[in-house]
Write an enzyme that holds these catalytic residues in place. Structure first.
Site, PDB file in Angstrom:
ATOM      1  N   ASP A  12     -10.782   3.305   4.651  1.00  0.00           N
ATOM      2  CA  ASP A  12     -11.293   1.937   4.501  1.00  0.00           C
ATOM      3  C   ASP A  12     -12.818   1.903   4.620  1.00  0.00           C
ATOM      4  O   ASP A  12     -13.404   0.822   4.516  1.00  0.00           O
ATOM      5  CB  ASP A  12     -10.697   1.034   5.599  1.00  0.00           C
ATOM      6  CG  ASP A  12      -9.622   0.111   5.061  1.00  0.00           C
ATOM      7  OD1 ASP A  12      -9.551  -0.049   3.824  1.00  0.00           O
ATOM      8  OD2 ASP A  12      -8.863  -0.447   5.867  1.00  0.00           O
ATOM      9  N   GLN A  48      -4.333  -0.978   9.922  1.00  0.00           N
ATOM     10  CA  GLN A  48      -4.253  -2.335   9.355  1.00  0.00           C
ATOM     11  C   GLN A  48      -4.809  -3.369  10.339  1.00  0.00           C
ATOM     12  O   GLN A  48      -4.389  -3.418  11.492  1.00  0.00           O
ATOM     13  CB  GLN A  48      -2.788  -2.657   8.992  1.00  0.00           C
ATOM     14  CG  GLN A  48      -2.598  -3.993   8.323  1.00  0.00           C
ATOM     15  CD  GLN A  48      -3.214  -4.068   6.918  1.00  0.00           C
ATOM     16  OE1 GLN A  48      -3.210  -3.092   6.173  1.00  0.00           O
ATOM     17  NE2 GLN A  48      -3.764  -5.210   6.566  1.00  0.00           N
ATOM     18  N   LYS A  73       0.831  -1.204   0.000  1.00  0.00           N
ATOM     19  CA  LYS A  73       0.000   0.000   0.000  1.00  0.00           C
ATOM     20  C   LYS A  73       0.870   1.260   0.000  1.00  0.00           C
ATOM     21  O   LYS A  73       0.590   2.223  -0.699  1.00  0.00           O
ATOM     22  CB  LYS A  73      -0.923   0.000   1.236  1.00  0.00           C
ATOM     23  CG  LYS A  73      -2.019  -1.046   1.151  1.00  0.00           C
ATOM     24  CD  LYS A  73      -2.749  -1.254   2.484  1.00  0.00           C
ATOM     25  CE  LYS A  73      -3.724  -2.423   2.363  1.00  0.00           C
ATOM     26  NZ  LYS A  73      -4.363  -2.788   3.635  1.00  0.00           N
TER      27      LYS A  73
END
Ligand code: NAD
Length: 289
Positions: A121, A98, A54
């Site tokens: 997200d 994460q 990422k």
């Protein structure tokens, strides 16, 4: 006739190019380059690889990598403090915590600290609520990537019968909401569904996100359906999905391979969301995806 493959790598490359162009335009207009803060707690090897990919992808499209790493024994308070500082920092457009986190941490409480306009997200309650209410907001990257793939291959969604297998907050639920928002008639299947194949055989669009390798075979697919396999499982002979590919390909009209289907789309949509977040914070209209 074998199904046409949906090439996630090619579509993701197009999305990344669009994002790179969007970043260049933003900067040329005097805006700030978007900054992505990935937050990694601990040393899970898979998470390490995901976060590294990422960060690389973010730099490749002209964004600023603002990664933060904490040790596996970081306390809830320490992670809170990092997230709070990122929330206030004007250089940070987007925060990605994460998952999974070490067991001693409360992931929901941590996600609650991320401001909704930096929630790249789409995992906060606010963004999930916006999606459920059909309002604009940041959408979870994987389901957004599936939607983009379906659009790129011209799959009609309005009025179509869609089935989603999996009801996780990260994939299945938002996927069902996105399809509903596009006027599909959606069946959301899960581990307690009585006759999975009976439900999925009805579907013109089938999205499989159960995390059960080989769960879906040819008998569970409507002839000509678009089949999207979100599952990823590393076996002895490489990566596999939740769909038994060779048989399924003989029945479906369109199908994603694993690897090379949904996976590349997730990172591409993360970049698209980061640009969206930066534009939101700089009071510019949304342009992508
Ligand atoms: P999860 O474990 O949180 O959720 C799985 C869901 O599948 C649950 O809702 C469960 O009810 C359902 N399920 C489990 N067994 C089932 C069965 N036998 N029949 C019907 N439903 C069943 O997983 P997740 O985070 O939603 O991820 C799902 C899969 O997608 C995993 O393989 C994960 O690795 C993969 N994934 C891939 C990407 C990507 O970028 N390609 C991104 C996220 C997740």
């Amino acid at each position: 006739m074998a199904a046409e493959l949906m090439d996630g790598r090619a579509v993701a490359a197009r999305v990344r190019q669009e994002v790179a162009d969007g970043v260049a335009e933003l900067v040329a207009q005097g805006g700030r380059a978007p900054g992505l803060a990935t937050v990694l707690v601990g040393d899970d090897p898979a998470s390490d690889v995901y976060v590294r990919n990422k960060r690389r992808a973010c730099v490749a499209v002209g964004m600023v990598d603002l990664h933060r790493r904490l040790p596996a024994d970081a306390t809830q308070q320490q992670v809170d403090d990092v997230l709070d500082r990122l929330a206030e920092d004007r250089e940070v457009s987007a925060i990605l915590l994460q998952l999974p986190l070490p067991d001693h941490l409360d992931a929901d409480a941590l996600l609650d600290r991320i401001p909704s306009d930096k929630d790249v997200d789409g995992l906060t309650v606010t963004n999930a609520g916006r999606l459920a209410h059909g309002r604009p907001g940041l959408r979870p990257c994987t389901p957004a990537g599936v939607e983009r793939l379906l659009d790129e291959y011209g799959v009609p969604l309005a009025g179509a019968k869609a089935a989603v297998i999996g009801r996780s907050v990260l994939v299945g639920r938002p996927m069902a909401q996105l399809l509903l928002a596009r006027d599909a008639t959606v069946t959301l299947c899960h581990s307690r569904t009585k006759d999975l194949a009976a439900d999925t055989r009805e579907a013109d669009v089938l999205v499989v996100a159960a995390g059960v390798p080989g769960l879906v075979g040819a008998d569970a697919i409507r002839p000509g359906a678009a089949v999207i396999d979100v599952g990823i499982y590393r076996g002895e002979s490489g990566l596999h999905g939740d769909v038994r590919f060779s048989g399924a390909r003989e029945v479906a009209g369109l199908i994603t391979p694993v690897p090379g289907g949904v996976g590349p789309m997730t990172i591409a949509m993360l970049l698209a969301n980061t640009l969206q977040a930066a534009r939101l914070q700089q009071h510019l209209p949304l342009v992508l995806p």
